[in-house]
Design a protein around this motif. Structure first.
Motif, PDB file in Angstrom:
ATOM      1  N   HIS A 243      40.888  -4.459  85.616  1.00  0.00           N
ATOM      2  CA  HIS A 243      40.699  -5.674  85.291  1.00  0.00           C
ATOM      3  C   HIS A 243      40.777  -5.467  83.181  1.00  0.00           C
ATOM      4  CE1 HIS A 243      39.507  -7.375  89.139  1.00  0.00           C
ATOM      5  NE2 HIS A 243      39.194  -5.453  89.225  1.00  0.00           N
ATOM      6  N   GLY A 244      40.483  -4.732  82.550  1.00  0.00           N
ATOM      7  CA  GLY A 244      41.327  -4.904  81.129  1.00  0.00           C
ATOM      8  C   GLY A 244      39.697  -5.439  80.878  1.00  0.00           C
ATOM      9  N   VAL A 245      38.574  -4.532  81.186  1.00  0.00           N
ATOM     10  CA  VAL A 245      37.268  -4.363  81.385  1.00  0.00           C
ATOM     11  C   VAL A 245      37.188  -3.746  79.330  1.00  0.00           C
ATOM     12  CG1 VAL A 245      36.115  -5.098  83.000  1.00  0.00           C
ATOM     13  CG2 VAL A 245      36.750  -2.957  82.283  1.00  0.00           C
ATOM     14  N   GLU A 246      36.428  -4.912  78.540  1.00  0.00           N
ATOM     15  CA  GLU A 246      36.026  -4.292  77.374  1.00  0.00           C
ATOM     16  C   GLU A 246      35.387  -3.248  77.025  1.00  0.00           C
ATOM     17  OE1 GLU A 246      38.326  -3.980  74.468  1.00  0.00           O
ATOM     18  OE2 GLU A 246      39.723  -4.847  75.893  1.00  0.00           O
ATOM     19  N   ARG A 247      34.340  -2.880  77.820  1.00  0.00           N
ATOM     20  CA  ARG A 247      32.837  -2.696  77.086  1.00  0.00           C
ATOM     21  C   ARG A 247      31.769  -2.117  79.224  1.00  0.00           C
ATOM     22  NH1 ARG A 247      27.864  -6.145  77.244  1.00  0.00           N
ATOM     23  NH2 ARG A 247      28.862  -8.156  77.755  1.00  0.00           N
ATOM     24  N   ASP A 250      31.181  -5.041  81.630  1.00  0.00           N
ATOM     25  CA  ASP A 250      31.574  -6.092  82.740  1.00  0.00           C
ATOM     26  C   ASP A 250      32.343  -5.358  83.689  1.00  0.00           C
ATOM     27  OD1 ASP A 250      32.152  -7.062  79.511  1.00  0.00           O
ATOM     28  OD2 ASP A 250      33.707  -6.009  79.096  1.00  0.00           O
ATOM     29  N   LEU A 251      32.471  -4.582  83.967  1.00  0.00           N
ATOM     30  CA  LEU A 251      32.887  -3.658  85.129  1.00  0.00           C
ATOM     31  C   LEU A 251      31.876  -4.914  86.410  1.00  0.00           C
ATOM     32  CD1 LEU A 251      32.206  -0.072  84.783  1.00  0.00           C
ATOM     33  CD2 LEU A 251      34.756  -1.694  85.088  1.00  0.00           C
ATOM     34  N   VAL A 252      30.218  -5.497  86.033  1.00  0.00           N
ATOM     35  CA  VAL A 252      29.867  -6.480  87.288  1.00  0.00           C
ATOM     36  C   VAL A 252      30.622  -8.269  87.502  1.00  0.00           C
ATOM     37  CG1 VAL A 252      27.293  -7.694  87.322  1.00  0.00           C
ATOM     38  CG2 VAL A 252      27.407  -5.289  85.902  1.00  0.00           C
ATOM     39  N   GLY A 253      31.170  -7.828  86.144  1.00  0.00           N
ATOM     40  CA  GLY A 253      31.721  -9.756  86.273  1.00  0.00           C
ATOM     41  C   GLY A 253      33.383  -9.434  87.197  1.00  0.00           C
ATOM     42  N   THR A 258      27.473  -4.289  91.501  1.00  0.00           N
ATOM     43  CA  THR A 258      26.200  -5.783  91.434  1.00  0.00           C
ATOM     44  C   THR A 258      25.334  -5.211  89.271  1.00  0.00           C
ATOM     45  OG1 THR A 258      24.764  -4.168  91.591  1.00  0.00           O
ATOM     46  CG2 THR A 258      25.826  -5.786  93.826  1.00  0.00           C
ATOM     47  N   ALA A 259      24.646  -6.232  88.837  1.00  0.00           N
ATOM     48  CA  ALA A 259      23.990  -5.878  88.250  1.00  0.00           C
ATOM     49  C   ALA A 259      22.925  -5.038  87.925  1.00  0.00           C
ATOM     50  CB  ALA A 259      23.010  -7.076  88.136  1.00  0.00           C
ATOM     51  N   ALA A 260      22.382  -4.641  89.344  1.00  0.00           N
ATOM     52  CA  ALA A 260      21.233  -3.746  89.935  1.00  0.00           C
ATOM     53  C   ALA A 260      22.261  -2.547  89.798  1.00  0.00           C
ATOM     54  CB  ALA A 260      20.815  -3.861  91.311  1.00  0.00           C
TER      55      ALA A 260
END
Length: 904
Positions: A243-247, A250-253, A258-260
């Protein structure tokens, strides 16, 4: 990726001030002076980071980021000092260096990136910079790559691909780095997500196997172990690649957590970074294994305190394992979400579809052959389904879908008093527990989801609880679950070759299977509560068994088994089985053949579930000998019947193996007492018989015969001594072995009817390994022979310098003297911290009191040694009270002197 924010950066390193000092250097002595200036900056920065970590011991991630910042600045200063080119050249951090998180003594991972092949000037500057870093005693992994070379390697080598995934520009040409990263995304990453995920999961599984394949080993690897930092990093790598997350946030987005769940990810990562940072600082090197030496020290640094029944270090390690469990939970839900996302694109990496459908799903659904739930509120509608799901998995041998596991972990809080008292829920739990096929697997799933501990709160109290000793390899819950798995394996016949007697008992001879399984579950359930865990556990069993559906008789039997689950092993390993009083006392406690059979199986699986290498042929022989003697007594009701038959049977087995003339075997058998035939395994009897025959053929009965051979079953080296008996003989043997550096882990001594001694000892070297080297074996033989033939008793060897691994543990020495445990001798049991020459010290103390050792039983349980001696005075009588008092003082002095010498 940018460097994470670090508070008060100038307090760590004042880059401008250091740069000015470097700029003022003259050319003649510039390298040495530069190393001195940079070294001062490195030492100051490390001290400042350590100070901050001391003030905030739980903020290890901030320390990791500050450490990365410090090294960034040093690399930039070094790069500028050597005149590093800025055109077509970039200094790039990879892996943890690129991520901007480093433990205090982590390696630097660097790449010198160029547009095309490096020029001589670029190579000169790079090498000059590396020499500066090496002279700072930094370990640097480095590579020279042009952009085309980097891309070609990344396509072929997954480790290169992963390292560059976290690449970060440290200094140099930003445009060059950005262009390389853009091409990497387009030419390497694009379209290869499935390949990368599969490779990372395979790599993770292989790493777990190397590290013990359990997140509950008592000396875990914080970085690479199961449930460690590398597992969290793997999730981030996969999210970044796909997904190209930077941190990590960002795994939540990206829909992977989930946020929790990310908050749990964040807490676990912060804790693990703290532990790893403290570990590095205490060791003064890149130490990743959280071994016993460091555990209590880190517990103290992180402000854990003792509580009733549980020490500070045990509370710290329990929290460690709970975080490791969190990492496992998050991995499961992360991969489930990723599998669903990638499945929509035509790729699945999880289990293939199982085409067989179970007969009855009870409202659950199948998702590619795995049990799942039809709606998110499925458990909330009927919480008993939390138990039913695992029972269905056990009954049908099906996997549980991670989505269902995620829901079960979330909804485990629904298990309240009403659910625990529900008859159907308890029947379902008992179905899982007593499943023949896969109770270990399903119970572990239930434990991972938190359902096990909620349904059996007493079990929940030992989840992730370690036992701070060198004997137990796993946490209490993991040990218990493994023991249950071993019962099922024995019942299936999978371990028939290893445990034929236990297999026959479980398959054909016990009245209630569920009594055995429940007793195995509960045998250690009271660990960590203070007091005798066997007694407390027996009381817990009286309350839990009726709830599980056991009747009054079954409940009583389970409670007795829990109360006395150590009786068989302690009697077999610490008492003389040839002494009729030993059997009398044991049978008086057991009282029934059914209890005896159940106790044997419970003992076998309890020992085997402690860890690899704990079970051996010696323990099998002793347990079986005691079982058979007790079973004969209980069945026939009198004392000596069966004993002579057993001795005759073992003598016949030896005769068959040797093929000697009947007169020769009869003469050999008549020389040795029943205790020899009952205690020694057949392979040792064969070796002893040949040794005795060879010695008497060569020397008559004058010279001592010492042999040293491997013992594959015990994983140790056997030393056998045949020599004329004399006062202090056992001490001489022990001292001779100790002076050669051997550690005695077992010893059994026998005196023939014609005045010869035949002693068998198991030993290990200073590394706890058997003696394979022929030269070292010859040294052992010469050392023992010299000790036996010298006029004066050999002196005790001096304690070896250095801090032994066992020194992390406190074992208060004790001496228990049981005058009624034997009719003819006084039984003395010594508990002390194990160390080289301990047994020789104790034997010297006994010899100094002029007592005679008739039998010795040596057992080690990790750091604890338990040495039992059957003694008489020199005149053959039992010790009187004056003898006992003097001997106790002498033995305690021997253990105390040993401890003090070792500490010095």
């Amino acid at each position: 990726m940018s460097q994470p924010d670090v508070l008060d950066q100038r307090a760590i390193i004042d880059r401008r001030e250091v740069a000015d000092r470097l700029a003022a250097l003259t050319d003649q002595k510039s390298h040495g002076e530069a190393v001195a200036i940079l070294g001062q900056a490195l030492a100051h920065g490390r001290a400042e980071i350590a100070r901050r970590l001391t003030e905030q011991p739980g903020n290890g991630r901030a320390a990791a980021q500050a450490t990365a910042f410090l090294h960034d600045q040093l690399m930039r200063l070094a790069f500028e000092f050597v005149g590093g080119p800025s055109h077509d050249f970039a200094l790039v951090g990879l892996g943890g260096t690129g991520r901007g998180e480093m433990a205090p003594f982590s390696d630097l991972d660097l790449m010198f990136l160029t547009t095309k092949a490096a020029t001589p000037e670029q190579e000169r500057a790079s090498e000059a910079m590396l020499h500066l870093l090496w002279d700072l005693k930094l370990k640097v992994g480095h590579s020279f790559r042009s952009t085309p070379q980097l891309l070609a390697l990344a396509k072929k080598d997954m480790s290169v691909r992963t390292a560059f995934l976290e690449a970060r520009l440290i200094w140099g040409n930003a445009a060059l780095f950005d262009a390389a990263m853009l091409r990497f995304r387009k030419e390497v990453v694009a379209g290869t997500a499935a390949e990368f995920v599969t490779a990372k999961l395979a790599e993770r599984d292989a790493r777990h196997v190397r590290m013990g394949d359990s997140r509950y080993v008592v000396e875990p690897n914080v970085k690479d172990g199961k449930g460690g930092l590398r597992d969290l990093h793997a999730l981030y790598w996969i999210g970044k690649y796909v997904h190209g997350v930077e941190r990590p946030a960002d795994l939540v987005g990206a829909g992977l957590l989930t946020a929790a769940e990310f908050r749990r990810f964040d807490r676990a990562e912060r804790f693990l970074w703290s532990v790893r940072s403290h570990l590095h600082l205490l060791a003064g090197r890149p130490e990743e294994r959280l071994n016993f030496e460091y555990q209590p020290r880190i517990a103290e640094i992180m402000h854990y305190a003792d509580r009733p029944g549980k020490s500070a270090v045990e509370r710290f390690m329990q929290f460690y394992f709970l975080n490791a469990k969190t990492v496992g939970d998050l991995t499961g839900v992360f991969l489930a979400q990723l599998d669903e996302q990638m499945g929509k694109k035509g790729f699945r990496f999880a289990l293939p579809t199982i085409r067989r459908r179970p007969k009855r799903l009870s409202g659950f659904v199948l998702d590619r052959g795995r049990i799942s739930i039809p709606a998110d509120d499925f458990f909330r509608a009927e919480p008993v389904r939390l138990l039913e799901m695992f029972a269905l998995a056990a009954r049908e041998t099906l996997q549980i879908h991670p989505i269902a596991m995620r829901a079960a972990a979330r909804d485990a809080v629904l298990i309240d008093h009403a659910v625990r008292r529900d008859r159907r829920a308890n029947a379902l739990f008992l179905e899982v527990l007593t499943c023949r096929q896969s109770p270990e697997i399903v119970l572990r799933w239930m434990n991972e989801a938190g359902v096990f501990g909620r349904f059996v709160p007493d079990f929940g109290r030992v989840v992730a609880q370690m036992q701070f000793d060198m004997y137990h390899h796993y946490t209490v819950d993991e040990h218990s679950i493994r023991a249950i798995g071993l019962v099922a394996a024995i019942e299936r016949g999978d371990l028939k070759q290893d445990h034929p007697l236990s297999t026959a008992i479980v398959q054909k001879q016990i009245a209630s299977r569920r009594v055995l399984y429940v007793a195995v579950l509960l045998h250690d359930i009271a660990k960590g509560r203070g007091g005798d865990h066997s007694e407390i556990g027996a009381e817990i069993a009286l309350k839990l068994c009726p709830r599980f559906g056991l009747d009054a008789a079954e409940t009583e039997t389970v409670s007795w088994l829990v109360r006395y689950h150590l009786l068989l092993s302690s009697t077999a390993f610490k008492r003389d089985l040839a002494d009729p009083k030993t059997i009398d006392d044991f049978v008086r406690q057991v009282q029934s053949p059914e209890r005896l059979r159940l106790l044997l199986v419970l003992t076998v699986v309890d020992i085997r579930a402690v860890g690899p290498g704990i079970w051996n042929e010696w323990k099998r022989t002793l347990l079986r000998t005691l079982f058979e003697a007790a079973e004969e007594r209980l069945r026939l009701g009198h004392k000596q019947h069966g004993r002579s038959e057993l001795v005759s049977l073992r003598q016949k087995d030896l005769a068959d193996a040797l093929g000697w003339k009947s007169s020769a075997i009869r003469a050999h058998a008549n020389r040795l007492s029943d205790s020899y035939w009952l205690a020694e395994p057949l392979s040792w009897q064969i070796a002893n018989a040949r040794q005795v025959a060879a010695a008497e053929a060569r020397f008559g009965d004058v010279k001592p015969s010492v042999t040293v051979e491997d013992d594959a079953e015990s994983g140790a080296t056997r030393v056998s001594v045949f020599t004329p008996d004399r006062e202090g003989l056992f001490y001489r043997i022990c001292a001779g072995l100790a002076s050669a550096g051997a550690n005695i882990i077992d010893a059994r001594i026998h005196t023939t009817r014609d005045g010869m001694a035949l002693d068998n000892l198991l030993i290990l070297d200073g590394r706890n390994k058997p003696y394979h080297d022929r030269r070292l074996r010859n040294r052992l033989v010469k050392s023992v022979e010299q000790a036996l033939t010298s006029k004066e008793p050999p002196p005790l060897p001096a304690a070896e310098p250095g801090r032994p691994r066992s020194s992390a543990f406190e074992v208060a020495p004790s001496v228990a003297i049981a005058d009624r445990a034997s009719t003819r001798t006084t039984v003395v049991e010594v508990n002390a911290r194990d160390r080289p020459a301990l047994l020789a010290s104790l034997a010297a103390a006994i010899h100094g009191q002029h007592h005679q050792i008739h039998s010795a039983h040596i057992a080690t349980f990790g750091e604890r040694a338990v040495d039992v001696f059957y003694l008489t005075r020199a005149d053959g009588r039992k010790l009187d009270q004056q003898d006992i008092d003097a001997l106790r003082s002498a033995l305690l002095a021997a253990t105390t002197q040993a401890s003090e010498a070792q500490a010095a």
